[in-house]
Design a protein around this motif. Structure first.
Motif, PDB file in Angstrom:
ATOM      1  N   THR A  13       0.837  -1.206   0.000  1.00  0.00           N
ATOM      2  CA  THR A  13       0.000   0.000   0.000  1.00  0.00           C
ATOM      3  C   THR A  13       0.870   1.253   0.000  1.00  0.00           C
ATOM      4  O   THR A  13       0.585   2.221  -0.707  1.00  0.00           O
ATOM      5  N   LEU A  14       1.938   1.227   0.787  1.00  0.00           N
ATOM      6  CA  LEU A  14       2.854   2.369   0.823  1.00  0.00           C
ATOM      7  C   LEU A  14       3.510   2.592  -0.537  1.00  0.00           C
ATOM      8  O   LEU A  14       3.659   3.736  -0.989  1.00  0.00           O
ATOM      9  N   LEU A  18       3.424   5.925  -2.911  1.00  0.00           N
ATOM     10  CA  LEU A  18       4.635   6.570  -3.411  1.00  0.00           C
ATOM     11  C   LEU A  18       4.561   6.769  -4.921  1.00  0.00           C
ATOM     12  O   LEU A  18       4.814   7.869  -5.430  1.00  0.00           O
ATOM     13  N   ILE A  19       4.186   5.739  -5.648  1.00  0.00           N
ATOM     14  CA  ILE A  19       4.129   5.810  -7.104  1.00  0.00           C
ATOM     15  C   ILE A  19       3.081   6.816  -7.572  1.00  0.00           C
ATOM     16  O   ILE A  19       3.310   7.573  -8.515  1.00  0.00           O
ATOM     17  N   THR A  46      16.827   5.062   0.893  1.00  0.00           N
ATOM     18  CA  THR A  46      16.823   6.501   0.696  1.00  0.00           C
ATOM     19  C   THR A  46      15.890   6.814  -0.457  1.00  0.00           C
ATOM     20  O   THR A  46      15.889   6.101  -1.474  1.00  0.00           O
ATOM     21  N   LEU A  47      15.077   7.860  -0.296  1.00  0.00           N
ATOM     22  CA  LEU A  47      14.099   8.236  -1.315  1.00  0.00           C
ATOM     23  C   LEU A  47      14.266   9.693  -1.731  1.00  0.00           C
ATOM     24  O   LEU A  47      14.487  10.562  -0.892  1.00  0.00           O
ATOM     25  N   TRP A  48      14.128   9.918  -3.025  1.00  0.00           N
ATOM     26  CA  TRP A  48      14.054  11.246  -3.599  1.00  0.00           C
ATOM     27  C   TRP A  48      12.650  11.403  -4.179  1.00  0.00           C
ATOM     28  O   TRP A  48      12.134  10.473  -4.809  1.00  0.00           O
ATOM     29  N   ARG A  49      12.032  12.563  -3.998  1.00  0.00           N
ATOM     30  CA  ARG A  49      10.697  12.783  -4.562  1.00  0.00           C
ATOM     31  C   ARG A  49      10.737  12.748  -6.091  1.00  0.00           C
ATOM     32  O   ARG A  49       9.792  12.319  -6.739  1.00  0.00           O
ATOM     33  N   ASP A  50      11.837  13.232  -6.640  1.00  0.00           N
ATOM     34  CA  ASP A  50      12.039  13.244  -8.085  1.00  0.00           C
ATOM     35  C   ASP A  50      13.457  12.768  -8.364  1.00  0.00           C
ATOM     36  O   ASP A  50      14.382  13.130  -7.626  1.00  0.00           O
ATOM     37  N   ARG A  88       9.580   1.855   5.636  1.00  0.00           N
ATOM     38  CA  ARG A  88       9.807   2.832   6.704  1.00  0.00           C
ATOM     39  C   ARG A  88      10.172   4.199   6.129  1.00  0.00           C
ATOM     40  O   ARG A  88       9.756   5.228   6.655  1.00  0.00           O
ATOM     41  N   ALA A  89      10.936   4.222   5.032  1.00  0.00           N
ATOM     42  CA  ALA A  89      11.282   5.497   4.394  1.00  0.00           C
ATOM     43  C   ALA A  89      10.035   6.153   3.795  1.00  0.00           C
ATOM     44  O   ALA A  89       9.841   7.371   3.913  1.00  0.00           O
ATOM     45  N   ILE A  90       9.185   5.351   3.161  1.00  0.00           N
ATOM     46  CA  ILE A  90       7.939   5.897   2.593  1.00  0.00           C
ATOM     47  C   ILE A  90       7.065   6.469   3.698  1.00  0.00           C
ATOM     48  O   ILE A  90       6.451   7.534   3.533  1.00  0.00           O
TER      49      ILE A  90
END
Length: 120
Positions: A13-14, A18-19, A46-50, A88-90
């Motif tokens: 679901t997370l 995100l997508i 690690t996540l970047w929005r773009d 957890r990052a999401i």
């Protein structure tokens, strides 16, 4: 410890969130440390929005210990830990007040039941 599983979201679901909210996101999952012989791994997502953002938006870690998994799931502890770190990052990116995924909270429930059963 009392908690309500309905208050948590699973990683699938997370991921959908995100997508749909950041279709051009970028993610990186790295092993911080691992010892396959002892059966543990520490993973960072690690996540970047773009994908063009110069700096990441969020990062989170997850620790996996093979011996805490039920027998038929021990072989998946690395994949499960990587998935957990991403979830957890999401959660952080989403701004939720929960820092664990529903998947991790289910494992906690199972561990508590197993501990209780062995104590009887």
């Amino acid at each position: 410890m009392a908690f309500n599983l309905a208050d948590y979201e699973d990683v699938a679901t997370l991921n959908k969130w995100l997508i749909s909210n950041y279709p051009n996101f970028r993610s990186d999952i790295s092993v911080i440390s691992a010892d396959p012989d002892k059966g543990y791994i520490l993973v960072q997502a690690t996540l970047w929005r773009d994908s063009n953002d110069p700096s990441p938006a969020v990062s989170n870690i997850a620790f996996g210990a093979r011996d805490t998994y039920i027998q038929n799931m021990k072989k998946f502890y690395v994949e499960d830990t990587a998935t957990s770190s991403l979830g957890r990052a999401i959660i952080l990116l989403k701004g939720s007040d929960k820092t664990a995924t529903k998947d991790d909270m289910k494992k906690l429930c199972q561990a508590q039941i197993q501990q209780y059963s062995s104590a009887i």
